[in-house]
Design a protein around this motif. Sequence first.
Motif, short mmCIF file in Angstrom:
data_model
loop_
_atom_site.label_atom_id
_atom_site.label_comp_id
_atom_site.label_asym_id
_atom_site.label_seq_id
_atom_site.Cartn_x
_atom_site.Cartn_y
_atom_site.Cartn_z
N GLY A 11 0.44 -1.54 0.08
CA GLY A 11 0.12 -0.46 0.05
C GLY A 11 0.47 2.01 0.10
O GLY A 11 0.64 2.57 0.10
N GLY A 12 1.86 0.95 -0.72
CA GLY A 12 3.37 2.22 -0.71
C GLY A 12 2.64 3.33 -1.24
O GLY A 12 3.90 4.26 -1.65
N SER A 13 2.02 3.13 -2.41
CA SER A 13 1.52 4.59 -3.50
C SER A 13 1.54 5.45 -2.97
O SER A 13 0.52 6.58 -3.74
CB SER A 13 0.73 3.96 -4.63
OG SER A 13 0.03 3.32 -4.25
N ALA A 14 0.45 4.99 -1.95
CA ALA A 14 -0.06 6.68 -1.40
C ALA A 14 -0.38 6.81 0.14
O ALA A 14 0.13 5.62 0.70
CB ALA A 14 -0.91 7.04 -1.57
N GLY A 15 -0.41 7.75 0.86
CA GLY A 15 -1.04 7.44 1.95
C GLY A 15 0.00 7.48 3.67
O GLY A 15 0.72 7.82 2.49
N ILE A 16 -0.64 6.90 4.77
CA ILE A 16 0.23 5.85 5.30
C ILE A 16 1.52 5.09 5.18
O ILE A 16 2.94 5.35 5.12
CB ILE A 16 -0.42 5.44 6.20
CG1 ILE A 16 -1.48 6.45 6.70
CG2 ILE A 16 0.18 4.18 7.67
CD1 ILE A 16 -2.66 5.39 7.94
N GLY A 17 1.24 4.10 3.56
CA GLY A 17 1.99 3.63 2.75
C GLY A 17 3.55 4.24 2.38
O GLY A 17 4.38 3.99 2.86
N MET A 18 3.04 5.32 2.10
CA MET A 18 3.88 6.18 1.03
C MET A 18 4.81 7.17 2.61
O MET A 18 5.82 7.34 2.68
CB MET A 18 3.26 7.22 0.42
CG MET A 18 4.11 8.10 -0.29
SD MET A 18 5.40 7.49 -1.40
CE MET A 18 4.87 7.59 -2.57
N ALA A 19 4.15 7.52 3.61
CA ALA A 19 4.47 7.87 4.93
C ALA A 19 6.36 6.74 5.28
O ALA A 19 6.41 7.19 5.70
CB ALA A 19 3.68 8.27 6.30
N CYS A 20 4.97 5.74 5.40
CA CYS A 20 6.04 4.63 5.52
C CYS A 20 7.16 4.40 5.55
O CYS A 20 8.54 4.50 6.04
CB CYS A 20 5.23 3.73 6.11
SG CYS A 20 4.16 3.85 7.30
N ALA A 21 6.81 3.94 4.08
CA ALA A 21 8.06 4.14 2.66
C ALA A 21 10.00 5.46 2.99
O ALA A 21 10.66 5.42 3.07
CB ALA A 21 7.87 4.29 1.12
N GLN A 22 8.40 6.08 2.64
CA GLN A 22 9.26 8.09 2.60
C GLN A 22 10.46 7.23 4.45
O GLN A 22 11.72 8.02 4.96
CB GLN A 22 9.43 8.95 2.97
CG GLN A 22 8.06 9.05 1.47
CD GLN A 22 7.59 10.34 1.16
OE1 GLN A 22 7.49 10.98 2.42
NE2 GLN A 22 7.15 10.83 0.28
#
Length: 65
Positions: A11-22
């Motif tokens: 779920g890394g393309s947006a939202g919490i997933g993107m924030a976690c990846a960053q």
Amino acid sequence: MLSATVAVVTGGSAGIGMACAQALLAEGKRALVVNGRDAARVGHARDKLQARFPSASVVSCAGDM
């Protein structure tokens, strides 16, 4: 030792997933797989992360996990 492993963010393309990846990349992760159901969105997320963290290896994988 965080930089010595590979992280997979679903779920890394947006939202919490993107924030976690960053956050993982900002903390020193050097290899990250970003996953999501929409190939275009996941590819865009990969490009965005790679541009922000050029020394990291970021790959994308589309699929429903």
